[in-house]
Design a protein around this motif. Sequence first.
Motif, mmCIF file in Angstrom:
data_model
loop_
_atom_site.group_PDB
_atom_site.id
_atom_site.type_symbol
_atom_site.label_atom_id
_atom_site.label_comp_id
_atom_site.label_asym_id
_atom_site.label_seq_id
_atom_site.Cartn_x
_atom_site.Cartn_y
_atom_site.Cartn_z
ATOM 1 N N GLN A 45 -7.798 6.268 10.360
ATOM 2 C CA GLN A 45 -7.345 7.604 9.995
ATOM 3 C C GLN A 45 -7.904 8.611 10.979
ATOM 4 O OE1 GLN A 45 -8.054 8.649 5.932
ATOM 5 N NE2 GLN A 45 -7.485 10.803 6.186
ATOM 6 N N ARG A 93 -2.212 -2.486 4.355
ATOM 7 C CA ARG A 93 -3.580 -1.966 4.245
ATOM 8 C C ARG A 93 -3.806 -0.952 5.349
ATOM 9 N NH1 ARG A 93 -4.523 -7.085 6.679
ATOM 10 N NH2 ARG A 93 -5.550 -6.904 8.726
ATOM 11 N N PRO A 94 -4.708 0.022 5.140
ATOM 12 C CA PRO A 94 -4.995 1.024 6.178
ATOM 13 C C PRO A 94 -5.835 0.416 7.293
ATOM 14 C CG PRO A 94 -6.334 1.428 4.234
ATOM 15 C CD PRO A 94 -5.397 0.323 3.875
ATOM 16 N N ALA A 112 3.804 -1.131 4.227
ATOM 17 C CA ALA A 112 2.388 -1.056 4.597
ATOM 18 C C ALA A 112 1.583 -1.972 3.681
ATOM 19 C CB ALA A 112 1.891 0.383 4.480
ATOM 20 N N TYR A 137 0.854 -1.187 0.000
ATOM 21 C CA TYR A 137 0.000 0.000 0.000
ATOM 22 C C TYR A 137 0.893 1.242 0.000
ATOM 23 C CZ TYR A 137 -4.203 2.744 1.104
ATOM 24 O OH TYR A 137 -5.269 3.624 1.062
ATOM 25 N N LYS A 140 -2.483 8.618 9.666
ATOM 26 C CA LYS A 140 -3.113 7.353 9.312
ATOM 27 C C LYS A 140 -2.351 6.212 9.983
ATOM 28 C CE LYS A 140 -4.718 8.760 4.698
ATOM 29 N NZ LYS A 140 -4.625 8.469 3.233
ATOM 30 N N THR A 141 -3.061 5.098 10.169
ATOM 31 C CA THR A 141 -2.466 3.900 10.756
ATOM 32 C C THR A 141 -2.614 2.758 9.757
ATOM 33 O OG1 THR A 141 -3.090 4.654 12.963
ATOM 34 C CG2 THR A 141 -2.485 2.346 12.737
ATOM 35 N N PHE A 142 -1.546 1.973 9.614
ATOM 36 C CA PHE A 142 -1.538 0.896 8.627
ATOM 37 C C PHE A 142 -1.096 -0.425 9.262
ATOM 38 C CE2 PHE A 142 -0.613 4.884 6.522
ATOM 39 C CZ PHE A 142 -1.450 4.880 5.413
ATOM 40 N N LEU A 154 2.221 4.898 0.693
ATOM 41 C CA LEU A 154 2.066 5.834 1.804
ATOM 42 C C LEU A 154 2.140 7.300 1.370
ATOM 43 C CD1 LEU A 154 4.148 3.967 4.527
ATOM 44 C CD2 LEU A 154 1.672 4.113 4.305
ATOM 45 N N LYS A 181 2.416 3.998 11.805
ATOM 46 C CA LYS A 181 1.646 5.234 11.956
ATOM 47 C C LYS A 181 2.348 6.363 11.218
ATOM 48 C CE LYS A 181 -0.524 4.036 16.332
ATOM 49 N NZ LYS A 181 -0.864 4.488 17.710
ATOM 50 N N GLN A 182 1.619 7.002 10.330
ATOM 51 C CA GLN A 182 2.142 8.131 9.566
ATOM 52 C C GLN A 182 1.498 9.405 10.109
ATOM 53 O OE1 GLN A 182 0.581 8.881 5.540
ATOM 54 N NE2 GLN A 182 2.697 8.798 4.799
#
Length: 493
Positions: free
Chosen positions: A42, A38-39, A36, A3, A47-49, A5, A65-66
């Motif tokens: 948010q 999948r999410p 990453a 995924y 966002k957290t993945f 980012l 965590k972004q």
Amino acid sequence: MPYCLNPLCRQPENPDLSEFCHSCGASLLLKQRYLALRPLGQGGFGKTFFGTDQHLPSQPHCVIKQLYFQSPNPNIAKKIVQLFQQEALRLDELGKHPQIPTLLAHFEEKGHLYLVQELIDGHNLTEESWQNCPDIEAKIWQLLKDILPVLQYIHDRRVIHRDIKPDNIMRRSRDNKLILIDFGIARVLTNTAIMGGATIVGTPEYMAPEQTRGKVLPASDLYSLGVTCIDLLTGISPLELYDVISETWTWREHLPAGTNISPKIGKILDKLLQPSLKNRYRSAGEVLKIINSATILRSFSSPQTSTNELQKSANLPPKTNEPTLIDNTSASPLTPTEIIATPTEINTPIEIDYSRLRLLLKRKKWRQADEETRAILCQLVGKGNSSYLYKSDIKNLPCGHLQMLDMLWVNYSKGQFGFRVQKQIYEQVNGEYHHFCDLVGWSVHRPHSDYAGFIFSLKAPVGHLPSRAWVGGYKWWEHAEVLAAKLTECQIG
């Protein structure tokens, strides 16, 4: 499926084994190792993945965590990164607690800040249905006993979670332990002067009143924990459990049919939910002290518990069919109603007259009974009445006499006092002496007077008596550990 980012990417999903995004061309690997997949969620600041660590094939899964903290001002951006590094170190320290996810990495890449954390294999409490549970109160007790020590741990380190709710408490599959998650650095950074200092972070229906006004304290987390409890008890949104007209919580009116909540747990929840800070618990330790006291009292003095059940819960030998128990003197016998359990046979050459101690305890002369207990302990090791016992003396105490002393204290205080009660509390705090002292109401430091600071009444905390007036030695505070070991050896408590 990797995924992307890149927040601006329009098609972030990519085929397996891709190294670069097929849509925007961005590299899919962070630090050449984190990917990453999948999410997971948010928020307003990131966002957290669900992700993997390519360098740890044995434990590949993790949480990435972004965080979004971009600023056109380079000085502000630099300061944000510095704060991020500082708070990441604090989060790393918190992650050493077994009920907080471990921080695996933190770094800046391509203008974004990242945290990589341990993935907890389990589910959050929102996914559980408590309303059909046959003993829902027991689950609330366990929730409080599991989470309050975690809150005490983080508050001691000047960290406030700010978002306690069922979504952020996970039940770990491998051991059924409750884990507190989502210690967002975003919460810390948004309250700095850089970000204006006025951002309110949290979930509104679980927030304490002061938190909605931008002020947070350790008691704010306690309020949110109380709201979490009544949410789980009722299965109803907290917004529907509060009467805005009367400004009171009405959670009891929404309990499932047939659910009975004891006055003890009800009183604790009501105080956790107090809107006014002055009426609310101030610390997690304060709540734990009350819960531990209530737990011990339930185990020793529940009116529904029979004498045989008390014996079983205390790990004592069953009571014999003999109608009375005679002290090692010609004193009058103890009647069956005065006995919780018969001590093991006292087959030592030391003869002790327990009649005075028994009479003092029966008349609730706690100070004199404590002094008599000290005299008996000294006599058992061949010392004068007001002497001090050292660790070597404690190890040599005869088990039968030690059990007799404990039995008399537990019996006449109805489970409020006694050596076994102190042992249980000591073990509950994992041998941390300052926490033990806090729970039993003792000063951590030794006062000049042997009896200074002690409360000689049933209003004292559970386990407050017998006192430690007889304890001596250079490392006198180690008596609790040595006595607990001796009681285990003697199968007491």
